[in-house]
Design a protein around this motif. Structure first.
Motif, short mmCIF file in Angstrom:
data_model
loop_
_atom_site.label_atom_id
_atom_site.label_comp_id
_atom_site.label_asym_id
_atom_site.label_seq_id
_atom_site.Cartn_x
_atom_site.Cartn_y
_atom_site.Cartn_z
N LEU A 49 0.83 -1.20 0.00
CA LEU A 49 0.00 0.00 0.00
C LEU A 49 0.87 1.26 0.00
O LEU A 49 0.58 2.23 -0.70
N PHE A 50 1.95 1.21 0.78
CA PHE A 50 2.88 2.34 0.84
C PHE A 50 3.46 2.63 -0.54
O PHE A 50 3.46 3.78 -1.01
N SER A 51 3.91 1.61 -1.24
CA SER A 51 4.53 1.80 -2.55
C SER A 51 3.53 2.20 -3.62
O SER A 51 3.86 2.95 -4.55
N ARG A 52 2.29 1.74 -3.50
CA ARG A 52 1.27 2.10 -4.48
C ARG A 52 0.79 3.54 -4.29
O ARG A 52 0.47 4.23 -5.26
N LEU A 53 0.72 3.98 -3.04
CA LEU A 53 0.16 5.30 -2.76
C LEU A 53 1.12 6.44 -3.09
O LEU A 53 0.68 7.54 -3.39
N ILE A 54 2.42 6.19 -3.01
CA ILE A 54 3.40 7.25 -3.25
C ILE A 54 3.88 7.19 -4.70
O ILE A 54 4.45 6.19 -5.13
N PRO A 55 3.67 8.27 -5.48
CA PRO A 55 4.00 8.26 -6.91
C PRO A 55 5.49 8.10 -7.21
O PRO A 55 5.85 7.85 -8.36
N ALA A 56 6.36 8.25 -6.20
CA ALA A 56 7.80 8.15 -6.43
C ALA A 56 8.21 6.75 -6.86
O ALA A 56 9.26 6.56 -7.49
N PHE A 57 7.40 5.74 -6.53
CA PHE A 57 7.74 4.36 -6.87
C PHE A 57 7.14 4.00 -8.23
O PHE A 57 5.92 4.03 -8.40
N PRO A 58 7.98 3.66 -9.21
CA PRO A 58 7.47 3.30 -10.55
C PRO A 58 6.51 2.11 -10.48
O PRO A 58 6.81 1.10 -9.84
N PHE A 59 5.38 2.26 -11.14
CA PHE A 59 4.32 1.26 -11.09
C PHE A 59 4.80 -0.11 -11.54
O PHE A 59 4.56 -1.12 -10.90
N PHE A 60 5.51 -0.15 -12.66
CA PHE A 60 5.92 -1.43 -13.23
C PHE A 60 6.97 -2.12 -12.37
O PHE A 60 7.00 -3.36 -12.29
N LEU A 61 7.83 -1.35 -11.70
CA LEU A 61 8.86 -1.96 -10.85
C LEU A 61 8.23 -2.65 -9.64
O LEU A 61 8.72 -3.69 -9.19
#
Length: 230
Positions: free
Chosen positions: A141-153
């Protein structure tokens, strides 16, 4: 390697190759731009009104392929969904396409690469798997909510771990809602927007960061309690 697993790998590989060849054959990358979408928005709206069901199915399939192949069109497609369907229905449609596409990328990483990675880095990977078994939902949830993390990665990285498909799916479905809502809402005024780059204002980014940090609260609380009990 058993035959069933081999067939899964072969099928996934063939799907990826077919999608890639279609992408190259139709030269979609050249035409799918913000300017192109904006210029043809009236025609797309007319197609939707003429055949709502068929157009919507095609839109979802296009989103699935884009997410599965990690093509960076999510922002444009989400804005287009807001223009065509409105924010609420647009987010719902995007959620279906993005979740299924992410799941395909997740499976591709798992069935094509996890075995070789595990054979080389088994001990290190086990530590990651253990952490994700205990706190994987918060991290996703943390990685999905923050746009800094590339979706595909995120899709690929999760597929290389032991994260369950069920957990991956529901955290993806929930985690992408806020970002999708922002872009779909902006897309309702597509014809008055000059570019997609200015939609994520510092205030919106800050709100996403707070949501992401809030998702980590259960994990942080658990770790603090664990240290106190030592």
């Amino acid at each position: 390697m058993n035959l069933k697993k081999h067939n899964k790998k072969l099928m996934i590989f063939l799907v990826i190759i077919i999608c890639f060849l279609l992408f190259r054959y139709f030269n979609l990358g050249e035409y799918f731009t913000f300017e192109s979408i904006k210029g043809h928005s009236g025609e797309l709206k007319a197609y939707l009104n003429e055949n709502f069901a068929l157009f919507t199915i095609a839109f979802i399939l296009f989103y699935i392929i884009s997410a599965a192949l990690s093509v960076p069109w999510a922002t444009l497609l989400t804005m287009l969904s807001g223009f065509l369907y409105g924010t609420i229905l647009g987010v719902f449609i995007v959620n279906i396409g993005a979740t299924i596409g992410s799941l395909l990328a997740f499976w591709a990483a798992r069935y094509l690469f996890r075995d070789s990675l595990k054979s080389k880095y088994g001990d290190r990977l086990e530590k990651v798997d253990k952490e994700l078994r205990e706190n994987g939902a918060s991290y996703m949830l943390f990685s999905r909510l923050i746009p800094a993390f590339p979706f595909f990665l995120i899709n690929i990285a999760a597929g290389l771990t032991e994260m369950s498909t069920k957990r991956f799916v529901w955290t993806t479905m929930i985690g992408i809602i806020p970002g999708s809502a922002v872009y779909a809402f902006a897309g309702e005024s597509l014809n008055s927007i000059d570019s997609a780059s200015g939609i994520l204002t510092p205030q919106i980014l800050l709100a996403f960061c707070f949501l992401g940090l809030f998702a980590l609260v259960p994990t942080v609380h658990k770790k603090i309690r664990y240290k106190k009990n030592l």
